[in-house]
Design a protein around this motif. Sequence first.
Motif, PDB file in Angstrom:
ATOM      1  N   VAL A  85      11.798 -90.242  15.494  1.00  0.00           N
ATOM      2  CA  VAL A  85      12.349 -90.540  16.819  1.00  0.00           C
ATOM      3  C   VAL A  85      13.133 -91.844  16.787  1.00  0.00           C
ATOM      4  O   VAL A  85      14.261 -91.936  17.297  1.00  0.00           O
ATOM      5  CB  VAL A  85      11.222 -90.613  17.871  1.00  0.00           C
ATOM      6  N   GLY A  97      16.223 -80.026  24.488  1.00  0.00           N
ATOM      7  CA  GLY A  97      14.847 -79.994  24.013  1.00  0.00           C
ATOM      8  C   GLY A  97      14.607 -79.075  22.846  1.00  0.00           C
ATOM      9  O   GLY A  97      13.468 -78.710  22.570  1.00  0.00           O
ATOM     10  N   GLU A 137      19.925 -82.909  23.507  1.00  0.00           N
ATOM     11  CA  GLU A 137      19.523 -83.626  24.720  1.00  0.00           C
ATOM     12  C   GLU A 137      20.235 -83.083  25.954  1.00  0.00           C
ATOM     13  O   GLU A 137      19.659 -83.020  27.033  1.00  0.00           O
ATOM     14  CB  GLU A 137      19.797 -85.121  24.607  1.00  0.00           C
ATOM     15  N   GLN A 159       7.062 -90.360  15.089  1.00  0.00           N
ATOM     16  CA  GLN A 159       7.516 -91.580  15.751  1.00  0.00           C
ATOM     17  C   GLN A 159       8.650 -92.243  14.978  1.00  0.00           C
ATOM     18  O   GLN A 159       9.625 -92.725  15.558  1.00  0.00           O
ATOM     19  CB  GLN A 159       6.351 -92.564  15.902  1.00  0.00           C
ATOM     20  N   LYS A 175      10.417 -86.089  20.838  1.00  0.00           N
ATOM     21  CA  LYS A 175       9.043 -85.841  20.374  1.00  0.00           C
ATOM     22  C   LYS A 175       8.577 -84.441  20.749  1.00  0.00           C
ATOM     23  O   LYS A 175       8.032 -83.705  19.905  1.00  0.00           O
ATOM     24  CB  LYS A 175       8.104 -86.885  20.960  1.00  0.00           C
ATOM     25  N   GLU A 176       8.809 -84.042  21.993  1.00  0.00           N
ATOM     26  CA  GLU A 176       8.385 -82.715  22.441  1.00  0.00           C
ATOM     27  C   GLU A 176       9.152 -81.615  21.709  1.00  0.00           C
ATOM     28  O   GLU A 176       8.598 -80.559  21.401  1.00  0.00           O
ATOM     29  CB  GLU A 176       8.586 -82.583  23.955  1.00  0.00           C
ATOM     30  N   PRO A 234      13.002 -94.059  27.432  1.00  0.00           N
ATOM     31  CA  PRO A 234      11.710 -93.360  27.313  1.00  0.00           C
ATOM     32  C   PRO A 234      11.855 -91.852  27.469  1.00  0.00           C
ATOM     33  O   PRO A 234      11.150 -91.086  26.794  1.00  0.00           O
ATOM     34  CB  PRO A 234      10.877 -93.966  28.453  1.00  0.00           C
ATOM     35  N   GLN A 235      12.799 -91.417  28.330  1.00  0.00           N
ATOM     36  CA  GLN A 235      13.003 -89.978  28.524  1.00  0.00           C
ATOM     37  C   GLN A 235      13.531 -89.324  27.256  1.00  0.00           C
ATOM     38  O   GLN A 235      13.088 -88.226  26.872  1.00  0.00           O
ATOM     39  CB  GLN A 235      13.980 -89.741  29.691  1.00  0.00           C
ATOM     40  N   SER A 236      14.458 -89.994  26.584  1.00  0.00           N
ATOM     41  CA  SER A 236      15.019 -89.454  25.346  1.00  0.00           C
ATOM     42  C   SER A 236      13.957 -89.405  24.249  1.00  0.00           C
ATOM     43  O   SER A 236      13.873 -88.436  23.486  1.00  0.00           O
ATOM     44  CB  SER A 236      16.210 -90.291  24.885  1.00  0.00           C
ATOM     45  N   LYS A 237      13.136 -90.437  24.159  1.00  0.00           N
ATOM     46  CA  LYS A 237      12.065 -90.455  23.158  1.00  0.00           C
ATOM     47  C   LYS A 237      11.103 -89.293  23.384  1.00  0.00           C
ATOM     48  O   LYS A 237      10.707 -88.604  22.430  1.00  0.00           O
ATOM     49  CB  LYS A 237      11.311 -91.782  23.219  1.00  0.00           C
ATOM     50  N   ASP A 238      10.710 -89.095  24.636  1.00  0.00           N
ATOM     51  CA  ASP A 238       9.789 -88.005  24.949  1.00  0.00           C
ATOM     52  C   ASP A 238      10.421 -86.647  24.645  1.00  0.00           C
ATOM     53  O   ASP A 238       9.757 -85.742  24.137  1.00  0.00           O
ATOM     54  CB  ASP A 238       9.382 -88.066  26.423  1.00  0.00           C
ATOM     55  N   LEU A 239      11.710 -86.504  24.961  1.00  0.00           N
ATOM     56  CA  LEU A 239      12.400 -85.234  24.708  1.00  0.00           C
ATOM     57  C   LEU A 239      12.423 -84.916  23.220  1.00  0.00           C
ATOM     58  O   LEU A 239      12.146 -83.787  22.808  1.00  0.00           O
ATOM     59  CB  LEU A 239      13.825 -85.296  25.262  1.00  0.00           C
TER      60      LEU A 239
END
Length: 276
Positions: free
Chosen positions: A129, A176, A157, A126, A108-109, A101-106
């Motif tokens: 990602v 990021g 990352e 999405q 996306k942001e 989940p952290q990688s997905k959020d990174l």
Amino acid sequence: MGTLRDLQYALQEKIEELRQRDALIDELELELDQKDELIQRLQTELDKYRSVIKPATQQVHKQSELHEQQRTKRQAISAEPTAFDIQDLSHVTLPFYPKSPQSKDLIKEAILDNDFMKNLELSQIQEIVDCMYPVEYGKDSCIIKEGDVGSLVYVMEDGKVEVTKESLKLCTMGPGKVFGELAILYNCTRTATVKTLTNVKLWAIDRQCFQTIMMRTGLIKHTEYMEFLKSVPTFHDLQEDILSKLADVLEEVNCCSLVALLKLEKQHIFKNGQQL
């Protein structure tokens, strides 16, 4: 004596005035040096963006001409030449790479923070990602070389890289950040060199996968809008290419408002089950 004292006093005033002027000159020289440095930085940034805008503008002109030709032929809406249609793209299976989940959020942001990609739709982001796969480079490795043909876009990352153009350092980037997107978006050569300053961990997506996501979303939307416009009696007599242009407008402006207005119009036309 009074005259001598007056002259001495006047001399001291002149000396003090000269000191103040010297101090002012020093301040102005310092300010001038700072402005020269600022101008140099701005010139560097201007050169950087010129290198991006020029090929991008040329590509946009080419795409616009091709886009207009494709509309006339009632083909796909993609500005790039393609043999795909909605049936072909709807059956394409995109790769999927599991991520935390952290990688997905990174990722996306990072996309939402990128000037060239932040306006993508959330559904497209999405899919990007999901399709990105892991890549690692060691210290002092060259990830991107200026002038090469680019086929990958990266999201950092972990680690740090240095970006240079014509051997001039532009910036350093850390986690990021997106880079390499211009070659994917505009089909141009790499505009800068990116080298690692540390071991780095990246997420990458190739051009073919990226374009498939873009084209599929665009074709699906265009097909949906065309079907809707054809269902409105007011537009029954319009030619296919005109309906296609209307569908493009629905994509570019506030779709919800236009679609809602068209639905209201349709309801009024068929008021009490009869066409007025």
